[in-house]
Design a protein around this motif. Structure first.
Motif, mmCIF file in Angstrom:
data_model
loop_
_atom_site.group_PDB
_atom_site.id
_atom_site.type_symbol
_atom_site.label_atom_id
_atom_site.label_comp_id
_atom_site.label_asym_id
_atom_site.label_seq_id
_atom_site.Cartn_x
_atom_site.Cartn_y
_atom_site.Cartn_z
ATOM 1 N N ASP A 262 0.833 -1.200 0.000
ATOM 2 C CA ASP A 262 0.000 0.000 0.000
ATOM 3 C C ASP A 262 0.873 1.258 0.000
ATOM 4 O O ASP A 262 1.911 1.325 0.678
ATOM 5 C CB ASP A 262 -0.902 0.024 1.237
ATOM 6 N N ASN A 302 -5.018 -8.107 -13.374
ATOM 7 C CA ASN A 302 -5.752 -7.855 -12.127
ATOM 8 C C ASN A 302 -5.764 -9.088 -11.231
ATOM 9 O O ASN A 302 -6.705 -9.318 -10.474
ATOM 10 C CB ASN A 302 -7.180 -7.405 -12.440
ATOM 11 N N GLN A 305 -6.720 -9.065 -7.540
ATOM 12 C CA GLN A 305 -7.281 -7.704 -7.450
ATOM 13 C C GLN A 305 -6.192 -6.625 -7.384
ATOM 14 O O GLN A 305 -6.403 -5.537 -6.836
ATOM 15 C CB GLN A 305 -8.204 -7.582 -6.241
ATOM 16 N N LYS A 306 -5.041 -6.934 -7.971
ATOM 17 C CA LYS A 306 -3.921 -5.984 -7.943
ATOM 18 C C LYS A 306 -4.313 -4.620 -8.503
ATOM 19 O O LYS A 306 -4.079 -3.583 -7.869
ATOM 20 C CB LYS A 306 -2.748 -6.573 -8.727
ATOM 21 N N SER A 308 -7.354 -3.400 -9.178
ATOM 22 C CA SER A 308 -8.490 -2.819 -8.448
ATOM 23 C C SER A 308 -8.011 -2.110 -7.183
ATOM 24 O O SER A 308 -8.481 -1.018 -6.844
ATOM 25 C CB SER A 308 -9.506 -3.907 -8.098
ATOM 26 N N LYS A 309 -7.066 -2.731 -6.474
ATOM 27 C CA LYS A 309 -6.526 -2.119 -5.258
ATOM 28 C C LYS A 309 -5.687 -0.883 -5.600
ATOM 29 O O LYS A 309 -5.752 0.138 -4.912
ATOM 30 C CB LYS A 309 -5.688 -3.141 -4.499
ATOM 31 N N LYS A 312 -7.511 2.330 -6.127
ATOM 32 C CA LYS A 312 -8.052 2.951 -4.912
ATOM 33 C C LYS A 312 -6.955 3.588 -4.062
ATOM 34 O O LYS A 312 -7.252 4.235 -3.057
ATOM 35 C CB LYS A 312 -8.794 1.898 -4.083
ATOM 36 N N ASP A 313 -5.723 3.392 -4.475
ATOM 37 C CA ASP A 313 -4.574 3.814 -3.684
ATOM 38 C C ASP A 313 -3.923 5.038 -4.345
ATOM 39 O O ASP A 313 -3.005 4.907 -5.166
ATOM 40 C CB ASP A 313 -3.579 2.653 -3.590
ATOM 41 N N GLU A 350 -15.334 0.569 -11.334
ATOM 42 C CA GLU A 350 -13.917 0.917 -11.427
ATOM 43 C C GLU A 350 -13.621 1.926 -12.541
ATOM 44 O O GLU A 350 -12.479 2.385 -12.681
ATOM 45 C CB GLU A 350 -13.089 -0.355 -11.648
#
Length: 540
Positions: A262, A302, A305-306, A308-309, A312-313, A350
């Motif tokens: 993160d 993905n 969920q690479k 997708s995460k 959001k970061d 997304e």
């Protein structure tokens, strides 16, 4: 687009894992009454683009005859020619603007293409159209592309030389007022005589004849049309590096998104599957020798969920963009831009995050180009085509990976490729669109116990298998793909394979819609015959 050879793509895994195929609107089944005869290719091409359709119950009825309005509708629709005037037609039998053929007849009427068919202020739309009338109509349309002096020369003397050359046995049956137009159509190969040397001017035109003639008209109209050739250089592509001479652009698949924690991310050119190879200087030298534009392609799937995460970061995105900036400032490769190939965004939720990321990246590139690869949006809902088209300089449409286990649907049947193009054209200008082509093979194995499995064999192995005894090969419609069948100790095998003919059919679609170009994933997979097709059709 940038996929590891040993693995199924996300699209294949998704489709193969479902119990039923996507309900596509495209015609993916063969007509029961169209075999691989002289008209099959034309019939299925025009069916793919929606110019012609079947006659019910899975039939085409190629020997059925056409009316005047039916043929003109097909012709004008295929050439994408609209009406040029708001004035109504003063024809007693064409007064209803709601009539299904009205806009097409109106377009032909506005261009003075059908005045020879009008008698006593009537067009007679339901009358069967004759071969003679079709020849005049097509010849007149093509003559209009000449200047006035060229038209006069043809009308006065040119057609006579063509008539003397053709020597149709039934030439006396041709209406004398039609000769100049008819023989111009013959000279350009739109309509020629039969094997017996007859033109059959008064015979009614069949549906299969119409398909062939209309495809010839399309090809004549776009014979000077060229598309940009774009290669993806990755995975053992150096053996084909010299083929860059046929490319306008090359995207080097030498980097990935690195996102392991993160708040931080980077552009990875050294430790990923897609990394800068040893001896990279040689590839760059070839690209520079042939003066091709060079972009660095950045891949991410993905998995887990690479992506997708990551979307959001925001701190991680900021770090990644800074990494891109640093790389491009210390650009020893001469890259002129970045190509984003982020795959596997399934959810519409997304879309906005991906768009925001692309906007931020674009604003940071300081004059460098940005291209973005997008998958078919029937499955992948996380791509806002309209917004992406506004941000990117170029959009590569990955019109493949439709593979579906249960229905034996291969990666890139031509009707589904066409359907994807039509969807994308609703949101993105054609000048920005690149049709992605992936040379791959899909193999169904029916084992002796009745189980069916799906594999993606390497191209080299497929070509070796096709050359072996016991293998049957045929170019198959409506998919426009090579089909290889054989049996061995494991069971019965069916392989769908992208060859030079299927590639040319896809390039035909790109030219038909006026797209910017076609891209080849990946260069090392293509044969000499494939590159010859590219050479014939591209602007390099």
């Amino acid at each position: 687009m940038l996929k590891k050879i040993a693995l199924f793509s996300m699209g294949i895994m998704l489709c193969a894992g479902s119990s039923s195929t996507m309900a596509y609107s495209a015609q993916t089944k063969a007509f029961s009454d169209v075999s691989n005869d002289w008209a099959a290719s034309s019939i299925y091409k025009l069916s793919a683009v929606g110019v012609i359709s079947g006659m019910g119950k899975g039939t085409f009825k190629g020997d059925a005859v056409l009316t005047r309005e039916a043929f003109i509708k097909m012709l004008m629709a295929s050439l994408q020619i609209g009406s040029t005037s708001a004035k109504s037609m003063k024809l007693q039998d064409m007064q209803d603007p709601k009539r299904w053929s009205y806009p097409y007849i109106k377009s032909a009427y506005d261009q003075d293409l059908i005045n020879f068919m009008i008698k006593d202020n009537r067009f007679k739309p339901t009358q069967e159209i004759t071969r003679e009338e079709v020849a005049v109509l097509t010849g007149r349309m093509l003559l209009q592309e000449l200047d006035e002096q060229e038209q006069d020369t043809w009308s006065n003397s040119g057609w006579k030389a063509e008539a003397n050359k053709r020597k149709f046995k039934d030439a006396t049956q041709i209406d004398t007022s039609y000769q100049a137009d008819l023989y111009y159509s013959a000279q350009l190969g739109m309509m020629v005589g039969d094997e017996a040397g007859r033109f059959r001017p008064k015979a009614s035109l069949t549906r299969k004849e119409a398909a062939v003639i209309i495809e010839r008209m399309i090809n004549e109209r776009m014979k000077e049309t060229e598309v940009a050739g774009i290669g993806y250089y990755a995975i053992e592509s150096f053996k084909q590096a010299q083929q860059m001479q046929f490319m306008n652009e090359v995207k080097f698949g030498w980097s990935e998104l690195s996102y392991k924690a993160d708040g931080t991310a980077s552009l990875d050119l050294n430790s990923s599957f897609y990394s800068v190879p040893k001896g990279w200087e040689s590839a760059i030298q070839v690209a520079d020798q042939y003066q091709v534009q060079k972009e660095l392609s950045v891949f991410s799937d993905n998995k887990d969920q690479k992506l997708s995460k990551f979307l959001k970061d925001l701190p991680a995105q900021k770090a990644f963009i800074q990494s891109v900036q640093d790389t491009m400032k210390n650009n020893t490769y001469g890259f002129t831009g970045i190509s984003i190939d982020f795959e596997g965004l399934l959810n519409a939720s997304e879309r906005s995050a991906f768009v925001d990321f692309l906007k931020a990246l674009s604003q940071s590139l300081d004059g460098l180009t940005l291209s973005v690869a997008v998958p078919p949006t029937e499955w992948y809902k996380g791509y806002d085509l309209r917004q992406i088209g506004q941000i990117a300089d170029q959009v590569i449409v990955m019109a493949y990976d439709y593979t579906h286990l249960e229905s034996n649907l291969p990666s890139a049947p031509l009707p589904l490729v066409n359907e994807t193009i039509q969807i994308v054209l609703k949101d993105i200008p054609k000048e920005k669109i690149v049709l992605g082509i992936s040379k791959q093979a899909n193999q169904w194995i029916t084992r002796k116990d009745g189980t069916v499995t799906l594999e993606n064999p390497a191209i080299k192995l497929v070509e070796e298998r096709a050359a072996k005894s016991g293998s049957k090969t045929a170019f198959s419609y409506p998919y426009f793909l090579e089909k290889i069948t054989f049996e061995d100790d494991r069971g019965s095998h069916v392989i769908w394979y992208e060859d030079e003919r299927s590639i040319e059919a896809k390039i035909w679609l790109a030219k038909y819609y006026g797209l910017h170009g076609v891209s080849l994933w990946y260069m090392g997979n293509y044969t000499t015959a494939d590159y010859e097709v590219l050479k014939r059709n591209t602007s390099k």
